[in-house]
Design an enzyme around this catalytic site. Sequence first.
Site, PDB file in Angstrom:
ATOM      1  CG  HIS A  69       1.836  -1.731  -2.465  1.00  0.00           C
ATOM      2  ND1 HIS A  69       2.568  -0.566  -2.531  1.00  0.00           N
ATOM      3  CD2 HIS A  69       2.676  -2.704  -2.904  1.00  0.00           C
ATOM      4  CE1 HIS A  69       3.793  -0.832  -2.989  1.00  0.00           C
ATOM      5  NE2 HIS A  69       3.871  -2.127  -3.234  1.00  0.00           N
ATOM      6  CB  CYS A  90       2.920   2.228  -4.295  1.00  0.00           C
ATOM      7  SG  CYS A  90       1.281   2.665  -3.689  1.00  0.00           S
ATOM      8  CD  GLN A 102       6.678   2.757  -2.447  1.00  0.00           C
ATOM      9  OE1 GLN A 102       6.272   1.884  -3.209  1.00  0.00           O
ATOM     10  NE2 GLN A 102       5.910   3.301  -1.508  1.00  0.00           N
TER      11      GLN A 102
END
Length: 343
Positions: free
Chosen positions: A288, A146, A140
Amino acid sequence: MKLVLFTLCLCVFAVICLADNQPVLVFKKGINPREISAFKSWTVQQGMDYESLEDEQQKMEVFANNIRTIEEHNSKKEGTWKMEINKFSHLSFEEFSSLYLMLAQNCSATKGNHVISSKAAPPHKDWRDEGNFVTPVKNQKKCGSCWTFSTTGCMESATAIHVQGHPLYSLSEQQLVDCAQAYDDHGCEGGLPSHAFEYIRYNHGIMNESAYPYVAEDQKCKFQASKAVAFVKKVVNITQGAEGDIVDAVAFQNPVSIAFQVTPDFQGYKSGVYSNPTCGTKPDQVNHAVLVVGYGTDSATNMDYWLIKNSWGPDWGINGYFKMQKGVNMCGIATCASYPIVV
Ligand SMILES: *[C@@H]1O[C@H](CO)[C@@H](O)[C@H](O)[C@H]1NC(C)=O
Ligand SMILES: *[C@@H]1O[C@H](CO)[C@@H](O)[C@H](O)[C@H]1NC(C)=O
Ligand SMILES: *[C@@H]1O[C@H](CO)[C@@H](O)[C@H](O)[C@H]1NC(C)=O
């Protein structure tokens, strides 16, 4: 000259000294020669460029701190996982968070709609062993995207598994970064896979990676409907905390998008079953998103784990993957799980 240099170095708090007209780094008290030489070889190995001596100095200090944290962690006998120096070792957790993590997204799904199969799940699952169903680990880069990688990873696998004659395509994260704003997604600032699946559903598809390549920054939306290659019929949320439902979904459906809270030690994860009793599990703490591609039991520790595909490149963790303790909603892993029904 030597004495002057010595005094200068002593009184100037760690910036630049001139020795024989060559600028050199001066290290804060406490950084030892071993740490200095580790930093120097890491710098060469990573091909790091520093903006200035001050910049190098600052990173060196963070690096030395990280070495100590890693060594202390790895020396614990009861530990179930190891840390290592990696490409993020020059970053403090604050810097790391702002570059690679997203803001907490408040992903609460109190009532999910996953339909449990009546079958007993196998003790071990790894979708990578079942066929060509999982794309290589992606990166990423410096963007809190993410959630787009978790989304494409899930879409890629689900489509290859369920859609007759559809090969494994790498799909476009950049389309999600640029185009999913109306679904409460925010490009490099964060988003949620469940919202991205909704976007793909109502937008009528997602393009593939080569048609809409990743650039790791927010751009104007360039979606072309004629180039869409993967589609969503329905979005499934797994009820918050229902970790057994994730087992069922991974065992009998496909890989599942999940989110969790990254805390400082995770930045240096190397291998083993990650477990941290202090991380958060609430919907507004997860920062995340990643992809569960399997689960199993670790033979060394006898711990049940999730096998998870990350998006920090193949040079992080276990070839880009990590294992996380399963069965205790570790770091909120069962707090906002979802997957699409694809067509
Ligand atoms: C998260 O969402 C819930 C339910 O919509 C709401 O009650 C709560 O205030 C939100 N929390 C934050 C931090 O936004
Ligand atoms: C799934 O959960 C998200 C919150 O994470 C919510 O916004 C969305 O409406 C839910 N979707 C379905 C199909 O229940
Ligand atoms: C992307 O899709 C095109 C056709 O639409 C195909 O030719 C190409 O091979 C695909 N690339 C990938 C990486 O899947």
